[in-house]
Motif scaffolding. Sequence first.
Motif, PDB file in Angstrom:
ATOM      1  N   ASP A   1     -99.914  58.010   3.317  1.00 18.96           N
ATOM      2  CA  ASP A   1    -100.097  58.978   2.238  1.00 18.96           C
ATOM      3  C   ASP A   1     -98.974  58.927   1.204  1.00 18.96           C
ATOM      4  O   ASP A   1     -98.887  59.806   0.336  1.00 18.96           O
ATOM      5  N   ALA A   2     -98.123  57.916   1.259  1.00 20.82           N
ATOM      6  CA  ALA A   2     -97.096  57.736   0.234  1.00 20.82           C
ATOM      7  C   ALA A   2     -97.739  57.119  -0.995  1.00 20.82           C
ATOM      8  O   ALA A   2     -98.625  56.266  -0.886  1.00 20.82           O
ATOM      9  N   THR A   3     -97.301  57.556  -2.183  1.00 16.95           N
ATOM     10  CA  THR A   3     -97.966  57.077  -3.403  1.00 16.95           C
ATOM     11  C   THR A   3     -97.024  56.436  -4.409  1.00 16.95           C
ATOM     12  O   THR A   3     -97.476  55.720  -5.300  1.00 16.95           O
ATOM     13  N   ARG A   4     -95.701  56.699  -4.313  1.00 14.53           N
ATOM     14  CA  ARG A   4     -94.806  56.193  -5.359  1.00 14.53           C
ATOM     15  C   ARG A   4     -93.453  55.872  -4.739  1.00 14.53           C
ATOM     16  O   ARG A   4     -92.551  56.686  -4.730  1.00 14.53           O
ATOM     17  N   ILE A   5     -93.343  54.630  -4.247  1.00 18.96           N
ATOM     18  CA  ILE A   5     -92.149  54.223  -3.512  1.00 18.96           C
ATOM     19  C   ILE A   5     -91.264  53.335  -4.380  1.00 18.96           C
ATOM     20  O   ILE A   5     -91.746  52.374  -4.982  1.00 18.96           O
TER      21      ILE A   5
END
Lengths: 256, 256
Positions: free
Chosen positions: B101-105
Amino acid sequence: MRWLRYGLDGQVGYGILDENDTIAAVRGNPFAGYETTATRLNLSDVSIEVPVLPPTFYCVGLNYVKHISTEGLTIPKKPDVGYRANNALVAHGADVIMPADATRIHYEGELVVVIGKKVKNISVDQVNDCILGYTIGNDVSERNWQASDRTFWRAKNSDTFKPMGPWISTEADVSSMQTVVSVNGVERTRFDTADMLFGIHEFISTMSRYLTLYPGDIVWMGTDGHSPDLQPGDRVDVTLTGLGTLSNRFMTETLT
Amino acid sequence: MRWLRYGLDGQVGYGILDENDTIAAVRGNPFAGYETTATRLNLSDVSIEVPVLPPTFYCVGLNYVKHISTEGLTIPKKPDVGYRANNALVAHGADVIMPADATRIHYEGELVVVIGKKVKNISVDQVNDCILGYTIGNDVSERNWQASDRTFWRAKNSDTFKPMGPWISTEADVSSMQTVVSVNGVERTRFDTADMLFGIHEFISTMSRYLTLYPGDIVWMGTDGHSPDLQPGDRVDVTLTGLGTLSNRFMTETLT
């Protein structure tokens, strides 16, 4: 069962403390495995050490509504855990040293959860199984630095600002537990430990979605109520039902 | 001199890595003391491990003016250190796992200072003497969680979000050091490591006023520039002049 980390003749070890305050020394430790030895010691003959030096030191921070309101803070919408630092840990009976330029030092009595197993991504129903036990923490805070600094580095992590102990109790009835904090023997704060905004199971399950928890990790569960400004010489006792009393004296730093 | 923490046959140890990538294995470690053994190993025959598991994991946070401005943050007025967590550490060569669910790493290439001695209340002139050496860190960050959460617990401390290594160099010319970050072999960020708002000496001296620093503690010194949004399969290389290259692939979490 009570796990004591004790010092004797320059060595530090774990033992099991019985109701007569006799220690059964063990080889190993409660996290990696242990064997009970034939050695028996009296509690009065050893030093009480910090019950565990955690790989990661978690502290949930704002978790009781009254404390959050009194301190003028915002009630969190979800369980976002924070951190404290190992340099600040001291044992039951040790002095808390108030830095010479500290001006407003408060206690925060807290329930501490000690993790016993490596876990990741567990449900709330699985949380109890990863807990070794419980101990007591005092999240000592310098309120002016807490307000002025960008982080909590010295406000909450100055050396000696994290008394913890005296031991780890493997059983605790968290649902009916009270936290009582006394200064020089006079009760100043009392709260239901169960009045947490987010409970132990919700916090640890949520954390484990992204973080592996390791044996020896600790989670301080937050505090309620409001501390008076502590003075040099004050003795602060934090008592949690069924766990015991964490007692520390507050002294002023001597600059050399 | 380069200190490597390596794995072989299920054991982890320290060795001294020479210019031919031969390891002289030691008994002990660079913090508590060591003896060089007769064992020589090839770097290609061992696994590279996280160079140290710190008692306390410090990270200075905002410390380069360009990065602070680009990210819309406020320039700090004084050196208030922050923290990261040991669960997130992974070695050179390990995959960074991006939660489903990570979107902007983003990456953040950083110089890491490794403390070698126990010190308290030291002057800026005494700081060099407490430093064992330097290594490289990638302070991987999920920017949406960084904005939405009350703390950095998952934005910066999700498992695998703190690559560090590959080794500790005991010498480094910090005054003329560049940090270069590449994605899939293409340079994306370059900055002068000396352009820190608060330097190593000022930070560590200030910290030591209130905090005892211990052998093995690490201090990540902050980053400059701006990262693109990383994609599954990207390889990020962080190179610091004279220290080497920390390289890690970014992969998406597989939920089981």
